[in-house]
Design an enzyme around this catalytic site. Structure first.
Site, PDB file in Angstrom:
ATOM      1  N   ASN A  61       0.561  -1.827   0.375  1.00 38.59           N
ATOM      2  CA  ASN A  61      -0.235   0.051   0.303  1.00 38.59           C
ATOM      3  C   ASN A  61       0.635   1.684   0.042  1.00 38.59           C
ATOM      4  OD1 ASN A  61       0.472  -0.777   2.599  1.00 38.59           O
ATOM      5  ND2 ASN A  61      -0.923   0.188   3.569  1.00 38.59           N
ATOM      6  N   CYS A  72      -4.197   0.672  -2.435  1.00 37.59           N
ATOM      7  CA  CYS A  72      -3.980  -0.079  -1.563  1.00 37.59           C
ATOM      8  C   CYS A  72      -2.881  -1.776  -2.523  1.00 37.59           C
ATOM      9  CB  CYS A  72      -4.968  -1.162  -1.999  1.00 37.59           C
ATOM     10  SG  CYS A  72      -6.720  -0.419  -0.614  1.00 37.59           S
ATOM     11  N   GLU A  74      -3.070  -4.375  -2.889  1.00 33.56           N
ATOM     12  CA  GLU A  74      -3.802  -4.910  -4.461  1.00 33.56           C
ATOM     13  C   GLU A  74      -3.110  -4.290  -5.745  1.00 33.56           C
ATOM     14  OE1 GLU A  74      -5.063  -4.846  -0.726  1.00 33.56           O
ATOM     15  OE2 GLU A  74      -6.034  -6.414  -0.095  1.00 33.56           O
ATOM     16  N   CYS A 111     -10.082  -5.126   0.156  1.00 31.23           N
ATOM     17  CA  CYS A 111     -11.269  -4.081   0.258  1.00 31.23           C
ATOM     18  C   CYS A 111     -12.267  -4.069  -1.310  1.00 31.23           C
ATOM     19  CB  CYS A 111     -10.990  -2.808   0.591  1.00 31.23           C
ATOM     20  SG  CYS A 111     -10.585  -2.136  -1.016  1.00 31.23           S
ATOM     21  N   CYS A 114     -10.280  -3.413  -4.398  1.00 31.73           N
ATOM     22  CA  CYS A 114      -9.897  -4.363  -4.628  1.00 31.73           C
ATOM     23  C   CYS A 114     -10.200  -6.133  -5.392  1.00 31.73           C
ATOM     24  CB  CYS A 114      -8.717  -4.698  -3.427  1.00 31.73           C
ATOM     25  SG  CYS A 114      -7.315  -3.808  -3.360  1.00 31.73           S
TER      26      CYS A 114
HETATM   27  N1  THU Z   1      -5.473  -1.421   2.293  1.00 36.70           N
HETATM   28  C1  THU Z   1      -4.364  -2.093   1.460  1.00 36.70           C
HETATM   29  O1  THU Z   1      -3.988  -2.309   1.413  1.00 36.70           O
HETATM   30  N2  THU Z   1      -5.979  -3.328   1.288  1.00 36.70           N
HETATM   31  C2  THU Z   1      -6.476  -3.277   1.761  1.00 36.70           C
HETATM   32  O2  THU Z   1      -7.547  -4.665   1.010  1.00 36.70           O
HETATM   33  C3  THU Z   1      -7.755  -2.436   2.592  1.00 36.70           C
HETATM   34  C4  THU Z   1      -7.087  -1.384   2.876  1.00 36.70           C
HETATM   35  C5  THU Z   1      -4.726  -0.157   3.050  1.00 36.70           C
HETATM   36  C6  THU Z   1      -5.199   1.420   2.324  1.00 36.70           C
HETATM   37  C7  THU Z   1      -4.224   1.526   3.469  1.00 36.70           C
HETATM   38  O3  THU Z   1      -3.336   1.537   3.446  1.00 36.70           O
HETATM   39  C8  THU Z   1      -4.308   0.788   4.709  1.00 36.70           C
HETATM   40  O4  THU Z   1      -3.990  -0.534   4.040  1.00 36.70           O
HETATM   41  C9  THU Z   1      -4.990   1.743   5.577  1.00 36.70           C
HETATM   42  O5  THU Z   1      -6.799   1.304   5.486  1.00 36.70           O
END
Ligand code: THU
Length: 161
Positions: A61, A72, A74, A111, A114
């Site tokens: 991320n 994110c 992913e 999320c 993604c």
């Molecule tokens: N995040 C991800 O990288 N993947 C996910 O599926 C959910 C959230 C990151 C986004 C942000 O940088 C941090 O996690 C907190 O939400």
């Protein structure tokens, strides 16, 4: 409804269950997690993708002082994989998280954004993408992106009359 989730499997037992490629995939997702740029949330996420021909592409991320600019792990990995290897199918994706501030009791699932991106690639390539969620204690395997987003928005909806 068909059973979607394989039960959580203790990480110690995973050693006997996972193939070498999968172990490699987990290790690359962990490495990516350590490289996250997450100074605002302090929630590191790492993801690694296994493409055809045993090619791995990872991502973490990436946040920004202008919060909505962040992305994110992913989607970082997915867009990087599809930019560099547009013709190769995505076979598996592994996702892990690490944080000093937050409890990391259960492996974290992707999320909604993604999931939508994963699903469109899955539909386009006409073969399923296996999704592995893991932390230091457990992992779980989901057999297909469609299982994570049953009522999805697809490109068919954009077909003109
Ligand atoms: N995040 C991800 O990288 N993947 C996910 O599926 C959910 C959230 C990151 C986004 C942000 O940088 C941090 O996690 C907190 O939400």
């Amino acid at each position: 409804m068909k059973e979607v989730l394989i039960k959580y499997i203790e990480k110690d037992r995973a050693e006997n269950i996972l193939t070498d490629l999968e172990k490699n995939l987990f290790s690359k997702a962990s490495d990516a997690c350590n490289k996250a740029y997450a100074p605002y949330s302090n929630f590191n996420v790492g993801s690694s993708i296994l493409l055809e021909n045993d090619i791995f592409v990872s991502g973490s991320n990436q946040e920004n002082a202008s919060f909505p600019c962040g992305i994110c792990a992913e989607r970082t990995a997915l867009f990087s994989a599809k930019s560099n290897y547009p013709k190769l199918k995505i076979l598996k994706i592994a996702i892990t998280t690490k944080s000093k501030e937050f409890k990391n009791i259960e492996p974290v699932a992707p999320c909604g954004l993604c999931r939508q991106v994963l699903l469109e690639y899955e539909i386009k390539q006409k073969s399923t993408i296996e999704i592995y969620l893991f932390n230091t204690k457990k992992f779980l395997k989901i057999s297909s992106a469609k299982d994570l987003l049953p009522f999805y928005f697809s490109e068919e909806r954009l077909m003109r009359k």
